[in-house]
Design a protein around this motif. Structure first.
Motif, PDB file in Angstrom:
ATOM      1  N   ARG A  84      46.951  31.250  43.823  1.00  0.00           N
ATOM      2  CA  ARG A  84      45.952  32.290  43.561  1.00  0.00           C
ATOM      3  C   ARG A  84      45.405  32.178  42.140  1.00  0.00           C
ATOM      4  O   ARG A  84      44.209  32.415  41.896  1.00  0.00           O
ATOM      5  CB  ARG A  84      46.585  33.663  43.775  1.00  0.00           C
ATOM      6  CG  ARG A  84      45.672  34.859  43.534  1.00  0.00           C
ATOM      7  CD  ARG A  84      44.555  34.900  44.570  1.00  0.00           C
ATOM      8  NE  ARG A  84      43.800  36.107  44.448  1.00  0.00           N
ATOM      9  CZ  ARG A  84      44.097  37.249  45.069  1.00  0.00           C
ATOM     10  NH1 ARG A  84      45.146  37.323  45.869  1.00  0.00           N
ATOM     11  NH2 ARG A  84      43.339  38.306  44.926  1.00  0.00           N
ATOM     12  N   ALA A  86      43.715  44.148  43.208  1.00  0.00           N
ATOM     13  CA  ALA A  86      42.283  43.851  43.191  1.00  0.00           C
ATOM     14  C   ALA A  86      41.468  45.065  42.753  1.00  0.00           C
ATOM     15  O   ALA A  86      40.519  44.945  41.963  1.00  0.00           O
ATOM     16  CB  ALA A  86      41.830  43.391  44.576  1.00  0.00           C
ATOM     17  N   ARG A  93      39.504  39.390  52.375  1.00  0.00           N
ATOM     18  CA  ARG A  93      40.963  39.398  52.529  1.00  0.00           C
ATOM     19  C   ARG A  93      41.407  40.474  53.519  1.00  0.00           C
ATOM     20  O   ARG A  93      42.331  40.255  54.310  1.00  0.00           O
ATOM     21  CB  ARG A  93      41.631  39.611  51.172  1.00  0.00           C
ATOM     22  CG  ARG A  93      41.468  38.427  50.218  1.00  0.00           C
ATOM     23  CD  ARG A  93      42.495  38.451  49.104  1.00  0.00           C
ATOM     24  NE  ARG A  93      42.307  39.561  48.191  1.00  0.00           N
ATOM     25  CZ  ARG A  93      41.545  39.515  47.114  1.00  0.00           C
ATOM     26  NH1 ARG A  93      40.868  38.417  46.823  1.00  0.00           N
ATOM     27  NH2 ARG A  93      41.441  40.557  46.311  1.00  0.00           N
ATOM     28  N   GLU A 100      41.769  45.585  39.003  1.00  0.00           N
ATOM     29  CA  GLU A 100      40.956  44.641  38.237  1.00  0.00           C
ATOM     30  C   GLU A 100      39.481  45.040  38.255  1.00  0.00           C
ATOM     31  O   GLU A 100      38.770  44.908  37.248  1.00  0.00           O
ATOM     32  CB  GLU A 100      41.150  43.231  38.783  1.00  0.00           C
ATOM     33  CG  GLU A 100      42.548  42.684  38.510  1.00  0.00           C
ATOM     34  CD  GLU A 100      42.802  41.342  39.158  1.00  0.00           C
ATOM     35  OE1 GLU A 100      41.973  40.922  40.005  1.00  0.00           O
ATOM     36  OE2 GLU A 100      43.818  40.703  38.831  1.00  0.00           O
ATOM     37  N   GLU A 137      41.427  34.061  37.399  1.00  0.00           N
ATOM     38  CA  GLU A 137      42.145  33.462  38.518  1.00  0.00           C
ATOM     39  C   GLU A 137      41.593  32.088  38.896  1.00  0.00           C
ATOM     40  O   GLU A 137      42.143  31.424  39.767  1.00  0.00           O
ATOM     41  CB  GLU A 137      42.105  34.394  39.730  1.00  0.00           C
ATOM     42  CG  GLU A 137      42.846  35.700  39.503  1.00  0.00           C
ATOM     43  CD  GLU A 137      43.012  36.504  40.774  1.00  0.00           C
ATOM     44  OE1 GLU A 137      42.494  36.072  41.824  1.00  0.00           O
ATOM     45  OE2 GLU A 137      43.660  37.560  40.722  1.00  0.00           O
ATOM     46  N   LEU A 141      37.400  40.911  48.236  1.00  0.00           N
ATOM     47  CA  LEU A 141      38.361  41.916  48.683  1.00  0.00           C
ATOM     48  C   LEU A 141      38.193  42.201  50.171  1.00  0.00           C
ATOM     49  O   LEU A 141      39.169  42.217  50.932  1.00  0.00           O
ATOM     50  CB  LEU A 141      38.183  43.199  47.874  1.00  0.00           C
ATOM     51  CG  LEU A 141      39.025  44.416  48.284  1.00  0.00           C
ATOM     52  CD1 LEU A 141      40.500  44.077  48.290  1.00  0.00           C
ATOM     53  CD2 LEU A 141      38.744  45.578  47.341  1.00  0.00           C
ATOM     54  N   GLN A 190      33.583  40.411  43.564  1.00  0.00           N
ATOM     55  CA  GLN A 190      34.942  40.935  43.726  1.00  0.00           C
ATOM     56  C   GLN A 190      35.067  41.763  45.002  1.00  0.00           C
ATOM     57  O   GLN A 190      36.072  41.690  45.711  1.00  0.00           O
ATOM     58  CB  GLN A 190      35.329  41.789  42.520  1.00  0.00           C
ATOM     59  CG  GLN A 190      35.550  40.999  41.245  1.00  0.00           C
ATOM     60  CD  GLN A 190      34.278  40.848  40.431  1.00  0.00           C
ATOM     61  OE1 GLN A 190      33.166  40.959  40.958  1.00  0.00           O
ATOM     62  NE2 GLN A 190      34.419  40.603  39.146  1.00  0.00           N
ATOM     63  N   GLU A 232      48.422  43.803  47.424  1.00  0.00           N
ATOM     64  CA  GLU A 232      47.394  42.887  46.924  1.00  0.00           C
ATOM     65  C   GLU A 232      46.084  43.628  46.663  1.00  0.00           C
ATOM     66  O   GLU A 232      45.387  43.360  45.676  1.00  0.00           O
ATOM     67  CB  GLU A 232      47.167  41.755  47.929  1.00  0.00           C
ATOM     68  CG  GLU A 232      48.354  40.820  48.067  1.00  0.00           C
ATOM     69  CD  GLU A 232      48.125  39.748  49.107  1.00  0.00           C
ATOM     70  OE1 GLU A 232      47.057  39.768  49.771  1.00  0.00           O
ATOM     71  OE2 GLU A 232      49.011  38.890  49.286  1.00  0.00           O
ATOM     72  N   THR A 233      45.758  44.576  47.534  1.00  0.00           N
ATOM     73  CA  THR A 233      44.526  45.341  47.365  1.00  0.00           C
ATOM     74  C   THR A 233      44.605  46.232  46.128  1.00  0.00           C
ATOM     75  O   THR A 233      43.612  46.400  45.409  1.00  0.00           O
ATOM     76  CB  THR A 233      44.245  46.194  48.612  1.00  0.00           C
ATOM     77  OG1 THR A 233      44.178  45.340  49.758  1.00  0.00           O
ATOM     78  CG2 THR A 233      42.935  46.954  48.473  1.00  0.00           C
TER      79      THR A 233
END
Length: 288
Positions: free
Chosen positions: A249, A157, A139, A160, A189, A136, A132, A153-154
């Motif tokens: 996604r 992440a 991206r 999660e 995902e 991250l 993960q 978006e971060t």
């Protein structure tokens, strides 16, 4: 990304910096992220600052002194740095760290740390979040100048990852249904098949389905579908991703299929949910 200690012998760092984009009124700001290939001289000391951070240790060992605690993060561990708490940490001279990390701030960041970490917890052992964290950072390395979208978006992440760490820390001996649930949560995902779950946990298809259904009253497949919808809701409400991007996604076959699944589950199209979602505080498909 495949980070290994052998890539660098001396102290180097690979850093993505976003300090110049910080907005005081944003609920979540990404500040820094990167990979550190430490040597025996690596040492960081901070006075109270407005930031949160967590760092995953690939290899090596070191020391963290924070809030009256003296901790020893080593390979496989994650340590946490919290806003307003002075701290000092350094890498072992003989076995220096290689680690991946992210720093952020904002009201959402504070809420996430408060919700998923006990106040005095600064270290968790044996936490495999390397995949993960690498995804991250990848991206963030592809940042195209749209900071608001990237920060949203971060935030998802990071949430999660913290959820995964919280679940791991709160369950010592997990039952088989709990292991199934965790596996699905980690792969929500992806376009996963039940056969992959069977192979991972070493049980037959029927046994896994029966054990999970007896515990949660739904099948693993139904739970996966529900979790995909929950992830879609988060992206629709808290990110700037397009509906097509969200469908891709979450590994839906195409946007039309995502549209159909989402409307069946919520009573709303993805577009209407994004527009009116906050009006549905409990059951998203039924206005309160």
């Amino acid at each position: 990304m495949g980070v290994t200690k052998e890539l660098q012998e001396d102290m180097t760092e690979k850093i993505c910096s976003f300090w110049n984009y910080e907005k005081k009124d944003r609920p979540f700001n990404v500040l820094l992220a990167g990979v550190s290939y430490c040597d025996g001289t690596y040492r960081i000391e901070r006075k109270p600052e407005n930031l949160y951070s967590f760092e995953y240790i690939y290899s090596g060992k070191g020391m963290l002194v924070i809030d009256g605690q003296r901790l020893e993060p080593r390979a496989g561990d994650v340590y946490f740095l919290k806003r307003g708490i002075p701290h000092c940490y350094w890498s072992d001279e003989e076995e220096p760290w290689t680690k991946i990390w992210i720093c952020f701030n904002g009201l959402m960041a504070e809420a996430m740390f408060s919700a998923y970490l006990d106040r005095t917890v600064y270290l968790m052992h044996n936490c495999d979040i390397s995949g993960q964290m690498e995804a991250l950072l990848q991206r963030l390395e592809q940042f195209d100048g749209d900071y608001d979208k990237m920060a949203d978006e971060t935030a998802v992440a990071v949430l999660e990852i913290l959820q995964k760490l919280h679940n791991q820390g709160s369950s010592h001996t997990r039952t088989l249904p709990e292991q199934i649930k965790e596996w699905i949560d980690l792969h929500v995902e992806e376009n996963v098949k039940l056969e992959q779950l069977c192979e991972s946990l070493h049980y037959s298809r029927n046994h896994l389905i029966n054990q999970f259904r007896n515990r949660y009253q739904i099948t693993p497949y139904q739970y996966l579908r529900e979790q995909k919808i929950e992830a879609a809701k988060r992206y629709l409400l808290y990110s700037g991703m397009s509906i097509q991007e969200i469908a891709e996604r979450l590994s839906y076959t195409d946007e039309n299929y995502f549209h159909s699944c989402f409307k069946e589950a919520t009573g709303l199209t993805p577009g209407n949910f994004r527009k009116f979602g906050s009006v549905y505080p409990t059951e998203y498909g039924q206005k309160q």
